[in-house]
Design a protein around this motif. Sequence first.
Motif, PDB file in Angstrom:
ATOM      1  N   SER A  82      -8.363 -31.550 -36.312  1.00  0.00           N
ATOM      2  CA  SER A  82      -8.709 -30.134 -36.159  1.00  0.00           C
ATOM      3  C   SER A  82     -10.148 -29.880 -36.598  1.00  0.00           C
ATOM      4  O   SER A  82     -10.887 -29.143 -35.933  1.00  0.00           O
ATOM      5  CB  SER A  82      -7.751 -29.263 -36.977  1.00  0.00           C
ATOM      6  OG  SER A  82      -6.439 -29.394 -36.490  1.00  0.00           O
ATOM      7  N   ALA A  83     -10.544 -30.479 -37.714  1.00  0.00           N
ATOM      8  CA  ALA A  83     -11.911 -30.306 -38.209  1.00  0.00           C
ATOM      9  C   ALA A  83     -12.926 -30.848 -37.203  1.00  0.00           C
ATOM     10  O   ALA A  83     -13.965 -30.226 -36.963  1.00  0.00           O
ATOM     11  CB  ALA A  83     -12.067 -30.994 -39.560  1.00  0.00           C
ATOM     12  N   ALA A  84     -12.630 -31.991 -36.615  1.00  0.00           N
ATOM     13  CA  ALA A  84     -13.546 -32.575 -35.634  1.00  0.00           C
ATOM     14  C   ALA A  84     -13.664 -31.684 -34.402  1.00  0.00           C
ATOM     15  O   ALA A  84     -14.759 -31.519 -33.854  1.00  0.00           O
ATOM     16  CB  ALA A  84     -13.074 -33.983 -35.249  1.00  0.00           C
ATOM     17  N   LEU A  85     -12.558 -31.095 -33.966  1.00  0.00           N
ATOM     18  CA  LEU A  85     -12.611 -30.175 -32.825  1.00  0.00           C
ATOM     19  C   LEU A  85     -13.446 -28.947 -33.145  1.00  0.00           C
ATOM     20  O   LEU A  85     -14.265 -28.499 -32.329  1.00  0.00           O
ATOM     21  CB  LEU A  85     -11.201 -29.736 -32.413  1.00  0.00           C
ATOM     22  CG  LEU A  85     -10.360 -30.733 -31.652  1.00  0.00           C
ATOM     23  CD1 LEU A  85      -8.985 -30.135 -31.360  1.00  0.00           C
ATOM     24  CD2 LEU A  85     -11.034 -31.151 -30.355  1.00  0.00           C
ATOM     25  N   MET A  86     -13.236 -28.380 -34.347  1.00  0.00           N
ATOM     26  CA  MET A  86     -14.023 -27.210 -34.743  1.00  0.00           C
ATOM     27  C   MET A  86     -15.508 -27.564 -34.825  1.00  0.00           C
ATOM     28  O   MET A  86     -16.364 -26.803 -34.353  1.00  0.00           O
ATOM     29  CB  MET A  86     -13.528 -26.649 -36.076  1.00  0.00           C
ATOM     30  CG  MET A  86     -12.175 -25.969 -35.970  1.00  0.00           C
ATOM     31  SD  MET A  86     -11.665 -25.135 -37.481  1.00  0.00           S
ATOM     32  CE  MET A  86     -11.248 -26.509 -38.531  1.00  0.00           C
ATOM     33  N   ASN A  87     -15.823 -28.707 -35.399  1.00  0.00           N
ATOM     34  CA  ASN A  87     -17.212 -29.126 -35.515  1.00  0.00           C
ATOM     35  C   ASN A  87     -17.834 -29.339 -34.140  1.00  0.00           C
ATOM     36  O   ASN A  87     -18.980 -28.942 -33.903  1.00  0.00           O
ATOM     37  CB  ASN A  87     -17.316 -30.398 -36.351  1.00  0.00           C
ATOM     38  CG  ASN A  87     -18.749 -30.769 -36.622  1.00  0.00           C
ATOM     39  OD1 ASN A  87     -19.507 -29.975 -37.166  1.00  0.00           O
ATOM     40  ND2 ASN A  87     -19.137 -31.964 -36.222  1.00  0.00           N
ATOM     41  N   GLU A  88     -17.085 -29.954 -33.241  1.00  0.00           N
ATOM     42  CA  GLU A  88     -17.596 -30.193 -31.892  1.00  0.00           C
ATOM     43  C   GLU A  88     -17.881 -28.874 -31.180  1.00  0.00           C
ATOM     44  O   GLU A  88     -18.956 -28.687 -30.592  1.00  0.00           O
ATOM     45  CB  GLU A  88     -16.584 -31.007 -31.084  1.00  0.00           C
ATOM     46  CG  GLU A  88     -17.039 -31.291 -29.661  1.00  0.00           C
ATOM     47  CD  GLU A  88     -16.034 -32.122 -28.891  1.00  0.00           C
ATOM     48  OE1 GLU A  88     -16.409 -32.609 -27.802  1.00  0.00           O
ATOM     49  OE2 GLU A  88     -14.895 -32.287 -29.343  1.00  0.00           O
ATOM     50  N   ALA A  89     -16.952 -27.934 -31.252  1.00  0.00           N
ATOM     51  CA  ALA A  89     -17.148 -26.640 -30.604  1.00  0.00           C
ATOM     52  C   ALA A  89     -18.339 -25.906 -31.214  1.00  0.00           C
ATOM     53  O   ALA A  89     -19.170 -25.339 -30.495  1.00  0.00           O
ATOM     54  CB  ALA A  89     -15.879 -25.800 -30.723  1.00  0.00           C
ATOM     55  N   TRP A  90     -18.433 -25.913 -32.525  1.00  0.00           N
ATOM     56  CA  TRP A  90     -19.516 -25.215 -33.214  1.00  0.00           C
ATOM     57  C   TRP A  90     -20.870 -25.829 -32.869  1.00  0.00           C
ATOM     58  O   TRP A  90     -21.839 -25.133 -32.600  1.00  0.00           O
ATOM     59  CB  TRP A  90     -19.266 -25.244 -34.722  1.00  0.00           C
ATOM     60  CG  TRP A  90     -20.299 -24.537 -35.530  1.00  0.00           C
ATOM     61  CD1 TRP A  90     -20.737 -23.249 -35.360  1.00  0.00           C
ATOM     62  CD2 TRP A  90     -21.042 -25.062 -36.622  1.00  0.00           C
ATOM     63  NE1 TRP A  90     -21.689 -22.949 -36.303  1.00  0.00           N
ATOM     64  CE2 TRP A  90     -21.896 -24.046 -37.095  1.00  0.00           C
ATOM     65  CE3 TRP A  90     -21.051 -26.283 -37.266  1.00  0.00           C
ATOM     66  CZ2 TRP A  90     -22.765 -24.214 -38.160  1.00  0.00           C
ATOM     67  CZ3 TRP A  90     -21.908 -26.453 -38.333  1.00  0.00           C
ATOM     68  CH2 TRP A  90     -22.747 -25.425 -38.767  1.00  0.00           C
ATOM     69  N   SER A  91     -20.943 -27.159 -32.852  1.00  0.00           N
ATOM     70  CA  SER A  91     -22.222 -27.826 -32.602  1.00  0.00           C
ATOM     71  C   SER A  91     -22.690 -27.652 -31.163  1.00  0.00           C
ATOM     72  O   SER A  91     -23.875 -27.806 -30.883  1.00  0.00           O
ATOM     73  CB  SER A  91     -22.133 -29.307 -32.962  1.00  0.00           C
ATOM     74  OG  SER A  91     -21.254 -29.979 -32.090  1.00  0.00           O
ATOM     75  N   GLN A  92     -21.802 -27.307 -30.251  1.00  0.00           N
ATOM     76  CA  GLN A  92     -22.185 -27.110 -28.853  1.00  0.00           C
ATOM     77  C   GLN A  92     -22.650 -25.687 -28.574  1.00  0.00           C
ATOM     78  O   GLN A  92     -23.134 -25.396 -27.491  1.00  0.00           O
ATOM     79  CB  GLN A  92     -21.023 -27.482 -27.930  1.00  0.00           C
ATOM     80  CG  GLN A  92     -20.740 -28.962 -27.913  1.00  0.00           C
ATOM     81  CD  GLN A  92     -19.577 -29.331 -27.015  1.00  0.00           C
ATOM     82  OE1 GLN A  92     -18.970 -28.495 -26.375  1.00  0.00           O
ATOM     83  NE2 GLN A  92     -19.259 -30.609 -26.977  1.00  0.00           N
ATOM     84  N   SER A  93     -22.537 -24.816 -29.547  1.00  0.00           N
ATOM     85  CA  SER A  93     -22.945 -23.429 -29.369  1.00  0.00           C
ATOM     86  C   SER A  93     -24.466 -23.318 -29.355  1.00  0.00           C
ATOM     87  O   SER A  93     -25.152 -24.010 -30.112  1.00  0.00           O
ATOM     88  CB  SER A  93     -22.380 -22.569 -30.504  1.00  0.00           C
ATOM     89  OG  SER A  93     -22.902 -21.262 -30.434  1.00  0.00           O
ATOM     90  N   ASP A  94     -24.979 -22.429 -28.512  1.00  0.00           N
ATOM     91  CA  ASP A  94     -26.423 -22.194 -28.516  1.00  0.00           C
ATOM     92  C   ASP A  94     -26.833 -21.283 -29.674  1.00  0.00           C
ATOM     93  O   ASP A  94     -28.013 -21.146 -29.979  1.00  0.00           O
ATOM     94  CB  ASP A  94     -26.902 -21.623 -27.184  1.00  0.00           C
ATOM     95  CG  ASP A  94     -26.263 -20.292 -26.843  1.00  0.00           C
ATOM     96  OD1 ASP A  94     -25.240 -19.933 -27.460  1.00  0.00           O
ATOM     97  OD2 ASP A  94     -26.775 -19.600 -25.930  1.00  0.00           O
ATOM     98  N   ASN A  95     -25.853 -20.670 -30.345  1.00  0.00           N
ATOM     99  CA  ASN A  95     -26.111 -19.825 -31.514  1.00  0.00           C
ATOM    100  C   ASN A  95     -24.998 -20.078 -32.526  1.00  0.00           C
ATOM    101  O   ASN A  95     -24.027 -19.322 -32.597  1.00  0.00           O
ATOM    102  CB  ASN A  95     -26.172 -18.353 -31.104  1.00  0.00           C
ATOM    103  CG  ASN A  95     -26.624 -17.461 -32.246  1.00  0.00           C
ATOM    104  OD1 ASN A  95     -26.552 -17.838 -33.417  1.00  0.00           O
ATOM    105  ND2 ASN A  95     -27.079 -16.269 -31.899  1.00  0.00           N
TER     106      ASN A  95
END
Length: 160
Positions: free
Chosen positions: A77-90
Motif C-alpha cells: 500500500s505504501a509503495a502504491l501511495m508513493n508511486e501515485a504521489w511521485s507521478q503528480s505534477d503538484n
Amino acid sequence: MPRQLGDLEDAVMTRVWQWNRPVTVREVLEDLQQERSIAYTTVMTVMDNLHQKGWVRREVDGRAYRYTAVSTRAAYSAALMNEAWSQSDNPAAALVAFFGMMSAEQREALQDAVRMVSPNLPETTPGPTAETTPVTLAEPTSGAAGDDSPTDGATPESGR
C-alpha cells in the motif's frame, strides 16, 4: 514500482498476506471457491503471474509449489501511495487532496505515523478546527539521534 493488483490478484494476495505462511494453489483455490466459481488453472496462472512480478516467492514441495509473500500488504500500500504521489505534477496539492479525503480515524492514524517516524516533532493539540488544520512538519531539533551537530552552542567556525 508496483502497479495496482487486479481484482483476482488482490484476492489471492489477500489470502497469502492474511495466512502469513507458505500456501499452495489448492489452498487458495478452496478458499476462493467459497466466494466464487473458479478453476484451479486460473488460480495457478494468477499465482505464477504474481511470482513473475516479484510479489511472491515459491519453493517446490513435492509436486506443488508453496508461495510466500515477498512483502507485507502495508508495504504494498505504501509503495502504491508513493508511486501515485511521485507521478503528480503538484505533489503538495495531491497530498492536500488526499488528506481531505481522509476520515477522522485515518487522520489520527496519520498523526500517529508521523509521531513514530519523527519522535522529536512537537505534539499538536487538536482544536475545534483540527479536521481542517494542515499537518506541519518541523525540522528535528539539534542533538537528535544521528545528528552530529554540537549541542552546546558551539559551531565548527568557533573552534569550540
